[in-house]
Design a protein around this motif. Structure first.
Motif, PDB file in Angstrom:
ATOM      1  N   VAL A  84       0.839  -1.195   0.000  1.00  0.00           N
ATOM      2  CA  VAL A  84       0.000   0.000   0.000  1.00  0.00           C
ATOM      3  C   VAL A  84       0.877   1.249   0.000  1.00  0.00           C
ATOM      4  N   GLU A  85       1.916   1.230   0.787  1.00  0.00           N
ATOM      5  CA  GLU A  85       2.826   2.381   0.853  1.00  0.00           C
ATOM      6  C   GLU A  85       3.480   2.652  -0.500  1.00  0.00           C
ATOM      7  N   GLU A  86       3.887   1.610  -1.198  1.00  0.00           N
ATOM      8  CA  GLU A  86       4.502   1.787  -2.516  1.00  0.00           C
ATOM      9  C   GLU A  86       3.501   2.335  -3.526  1.00  0.00           C
ATOM     10  N   LEU A 112      -5.164  12.163  -2.013  1.00  0.00           N
ATOM     11  CA  LEU A 112      -5.034  10.819  -1.434  1.00  0.00           C
ATOM     12  C   LEU A 112      -3.684  10.641  -0.747  1.00  0.00           C
ATOM     13  N   LYS A 113      -2.639  11.082  -1.408  1.00  0.00           N
ATOM     14  CA  LYS A 113      -1.285  10.925  -0.862  1.00  0.00           C
ATOM     15  C   LYS A 113      -1.121  11.743   0.412  1.00  0.00           C
ATOM     16  N   VAL A 114      -1.609  12.955   0.423  1.00  0.00           N
ATOM     17  CA  VAL A 114      -1.522  13.807   1.615  1.00  0.00           C
ATOM     18  C   VAL A 114      -2.302  13.173   2.758  1.00  0.00           C
ATOM     19  N   SER A 115      -3.490  12.671   2.472  1.00  0.00           N
ATOM     20  CA  SER A 115      -4.309  12.013   3.488  1.00  0.00           C
ATOM     21  C   SER A 115      -3.584  10.797   4.060  1.00  0.00           C
ATOM     22  N   TYR A 116      -2.983   9.995   3.186  1.00  0.00           N
ATOM     23  CA  TYR A 116      -2.239   8.809   3.633  1.00  0.00           C
ATOM     24  C   TYR A 116      -1.045   9.225   4.502  1.00  0.00           C
ATOM     25  N   LEU A 144      -7.696   3.623  -1.585  1.00  0.00           N
ATOM     26  CA  LEU A 144      -6.778   3.653  -2.719  1.00  0.00           C
ATOM     27  C   LEU A 144      -7.254   2.711  -3.826  1.00  0.00           C
ATOM     28  N   GLU A 145      -7.637   1.511  -3.456  1.00  0.00           N
ATOM     29  CA  GLU A 145      -8.096   0.529  -4.437  1.00  0.00           C
ATOM     30  C   GLU A 145      -9.349   1.010  -5.158  1.00  0.00           C
ATOM     31  N   GLU A 146     -10.298   1.589  -4.418  1.00  0.00           N
ATOM     32  CA  GLU A 146     -11.519   2.105  -5.031  1.00  0.00           C
ATOM     33  C   GLU A 146     -11.207   3.236  -6.012  1.00  0.00           C
TER      34      GLU A 146
END
Length: 166
Positions: A84-86, A112-116, A144-146
């Protein structure tokens, strides 16, 4: 398709060697008068840097939204190859490579990246239990998958039509 391959190579998902192999196969199977001249040039690219330079020149002025959508679909299709991190790292790189920061795909992936990244930061301070971390990662992975699944049809269409030859 040049921009699609350029973006895919830059985020280190697609390999220049694979593109060269595909072009070489096409050259071998196609009558000489039907082979675009640029395919010979791309086939002779000796390394990743030269391939990226050639693809950058070829894709100059191309709208990045469709190529970025195709790359996102390819990431969805190949998501099992990455943690998931990658995957978050790859969508973060993809968003940063797009010239129009206000473009829907760039803004979505950047958000998405900022949220993660914020979730990862909060985890270190607030949650001490392994179970809480696992729930957080599962939710993050689902989001992320969705999001990537929304672009899957672009990769499927690319596979069906072999757009890289057009």
């Amino acid at each position: 398709m040049y921009e699609t391959y350029r973006l895919g190579i830059l985020i280190d998902h697609l390999k220049a060697e694979d593109l060269i192999r595909q072009i070489d196969e096409y050259i071998e199977e196609t009558p000489v008068d039907q082979i675009p001249h640029i395919f010979y040039v791309l086939s002779l690219a000796s390394n990743r840097r030269i391939m990226i330079e050639l693809l950058t020149d070829l894709a100059r002025g191309v709208d990045e939204e469709l190529p970025a959508s195709i790359v996102a679909g390819i990431l969805y299709k190949d998501r099992e190859r990455y943690t998931v991190e990658e995957l978050y790292g790859k969508i973060g790189m993809l968003a940063s490579l797009l010239s129009d920061e206000d473009d829907e795909i760039a803004a979505s992936f950047r958000e998405l990246k900022v949220s993660y990244d914020e979730l990862q930061s909060v985890y270190g301070r607030r949650f001490k239990r392994k179970k809480a971390r696992e729930r957080m990662l599962a939710r993050s992975e689902k989001v992320l998958e969705e999001t990537l699944s929304e672009y899957a049809h672009f990769a499927e269409e690319m596979d069906r039509k072999e757009w890289w030859l057009n």
